[in-house]
Design a protein around this motif. Structure first.
Motif, PDB file in Angstrom:
ATOM      1  N   GLY A 163       0.783  -1.230   0.000  1.00  0.00           N
ATOM      2  CA  GLY A 163       0.000   0.000   0.000  1.00  0.00           C
ATOM      3  C   GLY A 163       0.810   1.272   0.000  1.00  0.00           C
ATOM      4  N   PHE A 164       2.144   1.167  -0.095  1.00  0.00           N
ATOM      5  CA  PHE A 164       2.981   2.366  -0.140  1.00  0.00           C
ATOM      6  C   PHE A 164       4.229   2.107  -0.974  1.00  0.00           C
ATOM      7  CE2 PHE A 164       4.481  -0.007   3.567  1.00  0.00           C
ATOM      8  CZ  PHE A 164       5.859   0.051   3.459  1.00  0.00           C
ATOM      9  N   ALA A 165       4.832   3.202  -1.453  1.00  0.00           N
ATOM     10  CA  ALA A 165       6.067   3.135  -2.240  1.00  0.00           C
ATOM     11  C   ALA A 165       7.095   4.069  -1.621  1.00  0.00           C
ATOM     12  CB  ALA A 165       5.802   3.534  -3.692  1.00  0.00           C
ATOM     13  N   GLU A 166       8.369   3.761  -1.823  1.00  0.00           N
ATOM     14  CA  GLU A 166       9.448   4.530  -1.206  1.00  0.00           C
ATOM     15  C   GLU A 166      10.331   5.218  -2.248  1.00  0.00           C
ATOM     16  OE1 GLU A 166      10.371   1.957   2.808  1.00  0.00           O
ATOM     17  OE2 GLU A 166      11.181   1.221   0.909  1.00  0.00           O
ATOM     18  N   ASP A 167      10.943   6.300  -1.825  1.00  0.00           N
ATOM     19  CA  ASP A 167      11.982   6.999  -2.593  1.00  0.00           C
ATOM     20  C   ASP A 167      13.125   7.238  -1.618  1.00  0.00           C
ATOM     21  OD1 ASP A 167      13.698   8.776  -3.818  1.00  0.00           O
ATOM     22  OD2 ASP A 167      12.169  10.240  -4.360  1.00  0.00           O
ATOM     23  N   LEU A 168      14.179   6.448  -1.759  1.00  0.00           N
ATOM     24  CA  LEU A 168      15.315   6.534  -0.838  1.00  0.00           C
ATOM     25  C   LEU A 168      16.482   7.222  -1.547  1.00  0.00           C
ATOM     26  CD1 LEU A 168      15.036   2.964   0.735  1.00  0.00           C
ATOM     27  CD2 LEU A 168      13.998   5.115   1.512  1.00  0.00           C
ATOM     28  N   GLU A 169      16.499   8.550  -1.427  1.00  0.00           N
ATOM     29  CA  GLU A 169      17.536   9.403  -2.010  1.00  0.00           C
ATOM     30  C   GLU A 169      17.650   9.245  -3.525  1.00  0.00           C
ATOM     31  OE1 GLU A 169      21.228  10.078   0.103  1.00  0.00           O
ATOM     32  OE2 GLU A 169      20.564   8.794   1.746  1.00  0.00           O
ATOM     33  N   GLU A 170      16.557   8.888  -4.178  1.00  0.00           N
ATOM     34  CA  GLU A 170      16.593   8.750  -5.631  1.00  0.00           C
ATOM     35  C   GLU A 170      16.410  10.092  -6.333  1.00  0.00           C
ATOM     36  OE1 GLU A 170      14.804   4.540  -6.859  1.00  0.00           O
ATOM     37  OE2 GLU A 170      13.488   5.613  -5.481  1.00  0.00           O
ATOM     38  N   THR A 171      15.512  10.922  -5.815  1.00  0.00           N
ATOM     39  CA  THR A 171      15.246  12.199  -6.470  1.00  0.00           C
ATOM     40  C   THR A 171      16.092  13.343  -5.915  1.00  0.00           C
ATOM     41  OG1 THR A 171      13.389  12.553  -4.952  1.00  0.00           O
ATOM     42  CG2 THR A 171      12.888  11.592  -7.095  1.00  0.00           C
ATOM     43  N   ALA A 172      16.620  13.193  -4.697  1.00  0.00           N
ATOM     44  CA  ALA A 172      17.466  14.236  -4.108  1.00  0.00           C
ATOM     45  C   ALA A 172      18.348  13.616  -3.027  1.00  0.00           C
ATOM     46  CB  ALA A 172      16.620  15.362  -3.507  1.00  0.00           C
TER      47      ALA A 172
END
Length: 235
Positions: A163-172
């Motif tokens: 039910g959730f997605a992560e962004d681990l320092e991918e965009t900044a």
């Protein structure tokens, strides 16, 4: 108004105005009057205004949810709404622990940007997902040059399950975020809820279930049968 009056007000030629009005008629946005001598607004506008008002209510309903998320995480919680191939920040709440990441309400991002892009993509119909992935620039993993389709599909499956997605320092650099979709009454994504901040990857992952529940809670308030829909997607 007559065709001549419309042309005078808008400042375009009669042939162009007639062509545009003919197209608008097909969608019910304008209609010919009974005397066939003029045009008025059509019933198709009711559907458009209802959709706009439904989306407009989302920021108001989201306020206490975002406040609670920001308090629990000590970071920034925000609601984004979809507008064509972009999303815009519709509401936000900033936690009070030291330095927080801020963003301007109204700021636009590509619809595929980071974790909110993954969360939205995970709950699109397959044909719409395929269409989205045809875009030349996909920002799911930050820089489009780093995009890996196989990796994205793995993350989409995980998002459908959790039910959730992560962004681990991918965009900044240094910025970690977790997002969950917000669904409308038809079970289709209308936006997302995200928590983001200068926190560790471990802490971000711990926030995931809270963000997922927040997305479900707002979706329910907007009329989505969220539990049934999530179950069908994760099957």
């Amino acid at each position: 108004m007559s065709l001549i009056e419309i042309c005078s007000e808008v400042g375009i030629h009669k042939s162009k105005a007639y062509s545009i009005l003919h197209t608008l008629q097909k969608f019910g946005l304008v209609q010919r009057n009974n005397d066939r001598k003029g045009y008025s607004l059509g019933p198709g506008l009711i559907g458009l205004s209802r959709r706009f008002l439904d989306n407009l209510s989302a920021p108001t309903l989201a306020e206490p949810i975002l406040e609670e998320l920001a308090r629990k995480s000590g970071t920034t919680a925000a609601l984004g709404l979809i507008a064509d191939k972009n999303v815009f920040v519709a509401s936000k709440h900033e936690g009070g622990r030291g330095i927080v990441v801020t963003m301007r309400v109204g700021h636009r991002f590509p619809i595929t940007y980071g974790c909110h892009g993954k969360a939205i993509a995970a709950f699109l119909a397959e044909k719409d997902l395929d269409e989205l992935l045809k875009d030349k620039k996909l920002y799911f993993q930050g820089d489009p040059a780093r995009f890996e389709r196989k990796r994205l599909m793995t993350e989409i499956q995980r998002c459908r399950r959790d039910g959730f997605a992560e962004d681990l320092e991918e965009t900044a650099p240094g910025l970690n975020a977790v997002a969950a979709p917000v669904l409308g009454p038809n079970g289709y994504p209308i936006g997302y809820i995200v928590v983001l901040g200068l926190v560790s990857a471990e802490a971000t992952h711990e926030f995931g279930p809270f963000v997922a529940e927040a997305g479900k809670a707002l979706s329910r308030q907007l009329g989505a049968r969220i539990d049934e829909y999530l179950e069908s997607k994760s099957a």
